[in-house]
Scaffold this motif. Structure first.
Motif, PDB file in Angstrom:
ATOM      1  N   LEU A   1     -15.152  55.530  18.438  1.00  0.00           N
ATOM      2  CA  LEU A   1     -16.314  54.673  18.687  1.00  0.00           C
ATOM      3  C   LEU A   1     -15.888  53.389  19.397  1.00  0.00           C
ATOM      4  O   LEU A   1     -14.851  52.806  19.078  1.00  0.00           O
ATOM      5  N   CYS A   2     -16.691  52.969  20.363  1.00  0.00           N
ATOM      6  CA  CYS A   2     -16.426  51.703  21.059  1.00  0.00           C
ATOM      7  C   CYS A   2     -16.762  50.539  20.129  1.00  0.00           C
ATOM      8  O   CYS A   2     -17.659  50.644  19.288  1.00  0.00           O
ATOM      9  N   GLN A   3     -16.038  49.439  20.281  1.00  0.00           N
ATOM     10  CA  GLN A   3     -16.375  48.245  19.522  1.00  0.00           C
ATOM     11  C   GLN A   3     -16.025  47.001  20.337  1.00  0.00           C
ATOM     12  O   GLN A   3     -15.164  47.047  21.212  1.00  0.00           O
ATOM     13  N   ILE A   4     -16.729  45.916  20.036  1.00  0.00           N
ATOM     14  CA  ILE A   4     -16.431  44.647  20.693  1.00  0.00           C
ATOM     15  C   ILE A   4     -15.272  44.015  19.938  1.00  0.00           C
ATOM     16  O   ILE A   4     -15.358  43.845  18.710  1.00  0.00           O
ATOM     17  N   PRO A   5     -14.180  43.667  20.601  1.00  0.00           N
ATOM     18  CA  PRO A   5     -13.046  43.076  19.885  1.00  0.00           C
ATOM     19  C   PRO A   5     -13.402  41.717  19.295  1.00  0.00           C
ATOM     20  O   PRO A   5     -14.282  41.015  19.796  1.00  0.00           O
ATOM     21  N   GLY A   6     -12.702  41.350  18.199  1.00  0.00           N
ATOM     22  CA  GLY A   6     -12.908  40.026  17.603  1.00  0.00           C
ATOM     23  C   GLY A   6     -14.166  39.922  16.765  1.00  0.00           C
ATOM     24  O   GLY A   6     -14.825  40.923  16.471  1.00  0.00           O
ATOM     25  N   ASN A   7     -14.508  38.682  16.387  1.00  0.00           N
ATOM     26  CA  ASN A   7     -15.652  38.423  15.521  1.00  0.00           C
ATOM     27  C   ASN A   7     -16.508  37.292  16.068  1.00  0.00           C
ATOM     28  O   ASN A   7     -16.068  36.505  16.911  1.00  0.00           O
ATOM     29  N   MET A   8     -17.730  37.211  15.560  1.00  0.00           N
ATOM     30  CA  MET A   8     -18.612  36.091  15.876  1.00  0.00           C
ATOM     31  C   MET A   8     -17.950  34.790  15.426  1.00  0.00           C
ATOM     32  O   MET A   8     -17.434  34.718  14.317  1.00  0.00           O
ATOM     33  N   PRO A   9     -17.926  33.751  16.259  1.00  0.00           N
ATOM     34  CA  PRO A   9     -17.298  32.483  15.837  1.00  0.00           C
ATOM     35  C   PRO A   9     -18.096  31.819  14.715  1.00  0.00           C
ATOM     36  O   PRO A   9     -19.309  31.994  14.617  1.00  0.00           O
ATOM     37  N   SER A  10     -17.406  31.053  13.868  1.00  0.00           N
ATOM     38  CA  SER A  10     -18.104  30.333  12.797  1.00  0.00           C
ATOM     39  C   SER A  10     -18.719  29.060  13.375  1.00  0.00           C
ATOM     40  O   SER A  10     -18.260  28.532  14.399  1.00  0.00           O
ATOM     41  N   LEU A  11     -19.727  28.539  12.692  1.00  0.00           N
ATOM     42  CA  LEU A  11     -20.413  27.341  13.173  1.00  0.00           C
ATOM     43  C   LEU A  11     -19.485  26.132  13.214  1.00  0.00           C
ATOM     44  O   LEU A  11     -19.678  25.213  14.011  1.00  0.00           O
TER      45      LEU A  11
END
Length: 326
Positions: free
Chosen positions: A268-278
């Protein structure tokens, strides 16, 4: 022509010990009568905060720090608590993620529904009971007369969500904001609930804001999609256009990650990394640490939403502005 609901440059901040952080930044969109709009993005994108801000349900330490929310021409953000209550629940209803958080476990469904009607409408108890019964029929609850006397624990998850939708319909709202309404349900029940919401939008002439991380659900139900990332809108347009031809690298990644986009047997494809924190938002474009098209300008300057397809679509990407990412 005036829109039913207009959000202009909405900004929401939270006061933390370390200082203020911005959860929603310069968000603008509109909603017309009977229209279905999807707010899409990963957890932390700001979708639910946007929904809560529309009906002034942001609790401390959060607060609306800028912008306007115009409903039928009136700025909700500038109204008193009493005036907002006349709109919230009456003209704009919200369906929350977990029906058991919405329903009172010690009161029968009939009691909860009639008390809601009596709080908002000047009708007799007998009339309120008739309205409650009618709404249960509208959401296809079997044997609705018997169900009025039952308690939330006596219903399945799908039935509870239908009851929550019926409660949202009690005051004949112009807008329903549905915050991840199918998260806790299995796939077949999810489809039934989304079909029900679509049916009600058409039959009751209601507008819908569907908040979800599931692009598959949004593509089946909505007219337009608004994609959010780290508190900003990064792309918006007609659903069919965004799904078939996503312009922003983040939207492209979300669609590529859908299981139906994959070949059998492939990873499965995925976007690397994570959403940045505020509290640790990157400078420039907040998506640049995860983006394959990153350029030096992406790390310095926040991209503006630019018009595409003769103004029918918007996307915020420096690569698009330079003629790439199409």
């Amino acid at each position: 022509m005036d829109h039913l609901l207009e959000i202009h440059n909405l900004e929401v901040k939270f006061r933390l010990r370390s200082g203020e952080v911005t959860a929603i930044n310069d968000v603008s969109f509109f909603l017309d009568q009977g229209e279905r709009v999807g707010l899409v993005g990963e957890s932390g994108a700001g979708k639910s905060v946007t929904g809560f801000a529309i009906i002034k349900l942001i609790s401390k330490p959060g607060f609306i720090s800028g912008g306007k929310v115009l409903f039928e021409g009136r700025d909700i953000a500038g109204l008193s608590i009493e005036e907002v209550r006349n709109i919230r629940g009456n003209r704009i209803s919200m369906i929350f993620q977990d029906p058991m958080m919405t329903l009172n476990p010690v009161l029968s469904i009939g009691t909860q529904m009639t008390e809601t009607i009596l709080a908002h409408k000047n009708v007799s108890r007998a009339e309120a009971q008739a309205i409650a019964l009618d709404k249960l029929k509208k959401v296809h609850i079997p044997s609705p007369e018997k169900r009025l006397d039952q308690y939330p624990h006596e219903f399945s998850g799908g039935m509870r969500q239908r009851i929550v939708i019926a409660i949202a319909l009690l005051t004949d709202p112009a807008v329903i904001i549905a915050d991840e309404p199918t998260t806790a349900l299995d796939v077949t029940i999810q489809a039934e609930i989304m079909d029900l919401l679509s049916e009600l939008c058409e039959s009751e002439k209601m507008a819908l804001i569907l908040i979800t991380h599931d692009l598959g659900v949004v593509s089946q139900v909505t007219d337009r999609i608004i994609v959010m990332y780290a508190g900003r809108i990064v792309e918006q347009g007609l659903t069919r256009d965004v799904v078939s031809n996503p312009r922003h690298p983040y939207t492209q990644g979300l669609i590529a990650a859908l299981p139906e986009s994959q070949q059998r047997g492939k990873t499965l494809c995925q976007i690397p990394g994570n959403m940045p924190s505020l509290t640790d938002m990157p400078q420039g474009c907040s998506f640049h640490p995860r983006c394959e098209l990153v350029m030096p300008i992406c790390k310095e300057k926040v991209p503006e939403l630019i018009e595409l397809d003769n103004g029918n679509a918007l996307a915020a990407c420096h690569a698009l502005a330079k003629g790439g990412a199409s």
